[in-house]
Design an enzyme around this catalytic site. Structure first.
Site, mmCIF file in Angstrom:
data_model
loop_
_atom_site.group_PDB
_atom_site.id
_atom_site.type_symbol
_atom_site.label_atom_id
_atom_site.label_comp_id
_atom_site.label_asym_id
_atom_site.label_seq_id
_atom_site.Cartn_x
_atom_site.Cartn_y
_atom_site.Cartn_z
ATOM 1 N N GLY A 1 -0.848 -6.741 -14.533
ATOM 2 C CA GLY A 1 -1.312 -6.773 -13.143
ATOM 3 C C GLY A 1 -1.784 -5.422 -12.621
ATOM 4 N N ILE B 1 2.232 5.216 -4.025
ATOM 5 C CA ILE B 1 2.367 6.606 -3.554
ATOM 6 C C ILE B 1 1.834 6.707 -2.118
ATOM 7 C CG2 ILE B 1 1.625 8.989 -3.934
ATOM 8 C CD1 ILE B 1 1.409 8.382 -6.900
ATOM 9 N N GLY C 1 0.398 -1.966 -9.848
ATOM 10 C CA GLY C 1 1.447 -2.924 -10.176
ATOM 11 C C GLY C 1 1.985 -3.610 -8.938
ATOM 12 N N ARG D 1 -7.491 -19.074 -3.094
ATOM 13 C CA ARG D 1 -8.570 -19.957 -3.577
ATOM 14 C C ARG D 1 -8.010 -21.296 -4.024
ATOM 15 N NH1 ARG D 1 -11.538 -15.610 -7.300
ATOM 16 N NH2 ARG D 1 -9.379 -15.492 -7.975
ATOM 17 N N ALA E 1 11.753 -2.758 11.466
ATOM 18 C CA ALA E 1 10.564 -3.114 12.255
ATOM 19 C C ALA E 1 10.933 -3.341 13.722
ATOM 20 C CB ALA E 1 9.924 -4.376 11.687
ATOM 21 N N GLU F 1 -8.121 -4.151 -12.192
ATOM 22 C CA GLU F 1 -8.930 -4.870 -11.210
ATOM 23 C C GLU F 1 -9.377 -6.202 -11.825
ATOM 24 O OE1 GLU F 1 -9.479 -3.706 -7.965
ATOM 25 O OE2 GLU F 1 -7.926 -2.412 -8.747
ATOM 26 N N LYS G 1 -11.448 5.738 -4.746
ATOM 27 C CA LYS G 1 -10.237 6.286 -4.106
ATOM 28 C C LYS G 1 -10.418 7.767 -3.784
ATOM 29 C CE LYS G 1 -7.223 3.100 -6.645
ATOM 30 N NZ LYS G 1 -6.522 2.941 -7.939
ATOM 31 N N THR H 1 -1.264 -10.674 -7.529
ATOM 32 C CA THR H 1 -0.295 -9.655 -7.943
ATOM 33 C C THR H 1 0.345 -8.993 -6.723
ATOM 34 O OG1 THR H 1 -1.584 -9.210 -9.928
ATOM 35 C CG2 THR H 1 -0.026 -7.516 -9.251
ATOM 36 N N VAL H 2 -0.467 -8.436 -5.837
ATOM 37 C CA VAL H 2 0.065 -7.663 -4.709
ATOM 38 C C VAL H 2 0.686 -8.602 -3.667
ATOM 39 C CG1 VAL H 2 -0.468 -5.979 -2.907
ATOM 40 C CG2 VAL H 2 -1.677 -5.869 -5.094
HETATM 41 P P1 NAP Z 1 -5.244 -10.676 -7.750
HETATM 42 O O1 NAP Z 1 -3.967 -10.703 -8.478
HETATM 43 O O2 NAP Z 1 -6.489 -11.048 -8.480
HETATM 44 O O3 NAP Z 1 -5.078 -11.616 -6.473
HETATM 45 C C1 NAP Z 1 -6.146 -11.895 -5.621
HETATM 46 C C2 NAP Z 1 -5.734 -12.999 -4.664
HETATM 47 O O4 NAP Z 1 -6.823 -13.221 -3.794
HETATM 48 C C3 NAP Z 1 -5.443 -14.337 -5.352
HETATM 49 O O5 NAP Z 1 -4.327 -14.919 -4.769
HETATM 50 C C4 NAP Z 1 -6.689 -15.169 -5.063
HETATM 51 O O6 NAP Z 1 -6.410 -16.548 -4.928
HETATM 52 C C5 NAP Z 1 -7.090 -14.615 -3.722
HETATM 53 N N1 NAP Z 1 -8.521 -14.764 -3.472
HETATM 54 C C6 NAP Z 1 -9.543 -14.318 -4.201
HETATM 55 N N2 NAP Z 1 -10.713 -14.628 -3.612
HETATM 56 C C7 NAP Z 1 -10.398 -15.308 -2.499
HETATM 57 C C8 NAP Z 1 -11.153 -15.909 -1.480
HETATM 58 N N3 NAP Z 1 -12.487 -15.890 -1.522
HETATM 59 N N4 NAP Z 1 -10.502 -16.505 -0.464
HETATM 60 C C9 NAP Z 1 -9.149 -16.546 -0.438
HETATM 61 N N5 NAP Z 1 -8.367 -15.998 -1.373
HETATM 62 C C10 NAP Z 1 -8.993 -15.377 -2.392
HETATM 63 O O7 NAP Z 1 -5.531 -9.243 -7.134
HETATM 64 P P2 NAP Z 1 -4.473 -8.107 -6.771
HETATM 65 O O8 NAP Z 1 -4.198 -7.302 -7.996
HETATM 66 O O9 NAP Z 1 -3.344 -8.680 -6.021
HETATM 67 O O10 NAP Z 1 -5.376 -7.154 -5.845
HETATM 68 C C11 NAP Z 1 -5.647 -7.478 -4.519
HETATM 69 C C12 NAP Z 1 -6.280 -6.249 -3.842
HETATM 70 O O11 NAP Z 1 -5.357 -5.179 -3.924
HETATM 71 C C13 NAP Z 1 -7.560 -5.755 -4.532
HETATM 72 O O12 NAP Z 1 -8.411 -5.212 -3.547
HETATM 73 C C14 NAP Z 1 -7.058 -4.625 -5.426
HETATM 74 O O13 NAP Z 1 -8.043 -3.646 -5.685
HETATM 75 C C15 NAP Z 1 -5.962 -4.054 -4.560
HETATM 76 N N6 NAP Z 1 -4.918 -3.314 -5.270
HETATM 77 C C16 NAP Z 1 -4.335 -3.854 -6.372
HETATM 78 C C17 NAP Z 1 -3.337 -3.152 -7.011
HETATM 79 C C18 NAP Z 1 -2.657 -3.672 -8.250
HETATM 80 O O14 NAP Z 1 -1.891 -2.923 -8.864
HETATM 81 N N7 NAP Z 1 -2.889 -4.919 -8.637
HETATM 82 C C19 NAP Z 1 -2.940 -1.902 -6.514
HETATM 83 C C20 NAP Z 1 -3.549 -1.389 -5.370
HETATM 84 C C21 NAP Z 1 -4.535 -2.123 -4.756
HETATM 85 P P3 NAP Z 1 -6.001 -17.453 -6.194
HETATM 86 O O15 NAP Z 1 -4.691 -16.899 -6.636
HETATM 87 O O16 NAP Z 1 -5.882 -18.844 -5.665
HETATM 88 O O17 NAP Z 1 -7.077 -17.257 -7.203
HETATM 89 N N1 HSE Z 2 -6.625 -1.184 -10.754
HETATM 90 C C1 HSE Z 2 -6.010 -0.172 -10.002
HETATM 91 C C2 HSE Z 2 -5.398 0.857 -10.918
HETATM 92 C C3 HSE Z 2 -4.939 -0.755 -9.119
HETATM 93 O O1 HSE Z 2 -5.227 0.565 -12.112
HETATM 94 O O2 HSE Z 2 -5.121 1.970 -10.476
HETATM 95 C C4 HSE Z 2 -4.348 0.245 -8.167
HETATM 96 O O3 HSE Z 2 -5.282 0.616 -7.200
#
Ligand code: NAP
Ligand code: HSE
Length: 434
Positions: free
Chosen positions: A184, A133, A299, A42, A30, A187, A202, A10-11
């Protein structure tokens, strides 16, 4: 500037979009072109809906370590391992790191900051708290002239989305969770969102930065939204409140009061009006007074916006300076934690009770013996059952009392065989924290 990205979900895919859509603007901001050279995932064959043709795609970070043109790695993967090992290897290889992983920073932030400091490296984490934010930058830089006295916030977009959908759209809890996952926001394990773990991680990160104090999760009063029912949202609304998963840290009598609980907030307050996956953060400082930020807390593009801020700050050298300042001022455990039992608030109590004589009297007696004064009682009329088998919903609002009194009373309430199911106990926040 050569970039590498670990995680393109997602991110990560949002970051690729911005890098491609705004390449010229970002180059100017930049002061140099930004080139994404590596992506680690993965599954190398998955379609991510973005163009990765210019990057080397792999399943291991070794190609990044072998590429001298990469100066900073964007770490956009959740969980503790291999995140901890990967970031450690990257820092030791001379790469700086930008991460969105709050779970990792909550558990290992201290050692990673320490390591980065020793190695002269930089660790940025704007996206780890409150999505788009810019609260980390605000606390670390913009408010540096203040002594902060309180933070009141909604820090989990998924929980807020679920509560909003249940109330405004009549969606069931499970439907709303599924939609938050689909969008998205959630978690990888959405239990982290709904049980309050994500928000409390957080809040603890913010508390370390804003109050210089490390707080252990199991010493905080913490509750998620998983037991909140539409009934609670509707009753709260009738009483002039909205229920939100409220994260609070404030200085009270020289100690820190920290809690994360679904809380009844007066409906006109900004916090109460925060809907969907938005977050809201109100910070009080001795010079600035109260400052509030609200916006997308989860998101794809909003979180990618925060990652981009770190990238540009890093490219211009600002991030390196801010990180050095953070290392100098980080945790000195300035405050002790107010014991959970001493938290003093009004409360909303909701019970399912047998529709029988003396049930209300038993509850009132237990509350009274624990010095809990009742402010209002509400029981909807039930159908005449004749055999006393009916169940009634009872809502009690209390006057101000302590968490300790309520916990002690609850132990006795749990023994009443006329109370059924989960007993809901939520604080009220009639006034903003100061
Ligand atoms: P996500 O959509 O599940 O994406 C995770 C990515 O990591 C996928 O591309 C996955 O690969 C890759 N991955 C997982 N395990 C791996 C490994 N062992 N080696 C290499 N790649 C690996 O997660 P996300 O929502 O983007 O979140 C990523 C981080 O940002 C998390 O720490 C989350 O807490 C944080 N975050 C998310 C949001 C949000 O709104 N989603 C907001 C703030 C912070 P594959 O695609 O091949 O499976
Ligand atoms: N899962 C988290 C949320 C993503 O819903 O706030 C942002 O950190």
């Amino acid at each position: 500037m050569g970039l590498a990205m670990i995680g393109c979900g997602t991110v990560g895919s949002g970051v690729v979009r911005i890098l491609q859509q705004s390449a010229d603007l970002l180059t100017r901001r930049a002061g140099q072109p930004l080139q994404l050279r590596h992506v680690v995932v993965r599954d190398v064959n998955k379609d991510r809906g973005v163009d990765l043709s210019g990057c080397q795609i792999s399943t291991d970070i070794q190609p990044i370590l072998d590429d001298p043109a990469v100066s900073v790695a964007l770490h956009l993967v959740g969980g503790i391992e291999p995140a901890l090992s990967d970031i450690t290897r990257l820092l030791k290889s001379g790469r700086d790191v930008i991460t969105a992983n709050k779970a990792l920073l909550y558990e290992h932030g201290d050692e990673l900051f320490e390591l980065a400091g020793q190695l002269g490296r930089t660790l940025c984490f704007e996206a780890a708290v409150a999505g788009g934010i810019p609260i980390i930058s605000m606390v670390n830089s913009s408010l540096t002239g203040n002594r902060i006295s309180s933070i009141e916030a909604i820090l989990n977009g998924t929980s807020n989305f679920i509560l909003t959908r249940m109330l405004n759209e009549g969606q069931s809890y499970n439907e709303a969770v599924a939609e938050a996952q689909h969008r998205g926001y959630a978690e990888a394990d959405p239990a982290m969102d709904v049980d309050g773990t994500d928000a409390v991680q957080k809040l603890i990160l913010l508390t370390r930065l804003a109050f210089g104090t490390n707080v252990e999760m199991d010493r905080i009063v913490r509750q998620g939204i998983e037991h909140i029912e539409l009934l609670d949202l509707l009753v709260a609304e009738e009483l002039g409140y909205r229920i939100k998963l409220l994260a609070t840290t404030r200085v009270k009598d020289g100690s820190l009061e920290v809690s994360l609980q679904p809380t009844l907030l007066k409906a006109h307050r900004g916090l109460a009006m925060t809907d969907g996956a938005d977050n809201y953060i109100s910070v009080s400082g001795d010079a600035i007074g109260r400052l509030t930020l609200s916006g997308a807390g989860a998101g794809q593009m909003a979180t990618a916006s925060a990652v981009m801020a770190d990238i540009v700050d890093y490219a211009t050298g600002r991030a390196q300076q801010t990180f050095q300042s953070l290392l100098r001022t980080r945790c000195n455990d300035r405050y002790s934690l107010l014991p959970a039992d001493d938290l003093t608030r009004r409360y909303y109590l909701r019970f399912r009770v047998s529709d029988q004589p003396h049930v209300l009297a038993d509850i009132a007696d237990i509350l009274g013996r624990h010095d809990i004064s009742i402010s209002s009682v509400r029981q909807d009329e039930t159908r005449e059952s004749g055999d006393r088998s009916g169940v009634a919903r009872l809502v009690v609002l209390t006057h101000s009392t302590t968490e300790g009194n309520l916990r002690a009373a609850d132990l006795e309430l749990a023994k009443l065989d006329t109370l059924h199911g989960t007993r809901i106990r939520l604080p009220l926040a009639d006034e903003p924290a100061t």
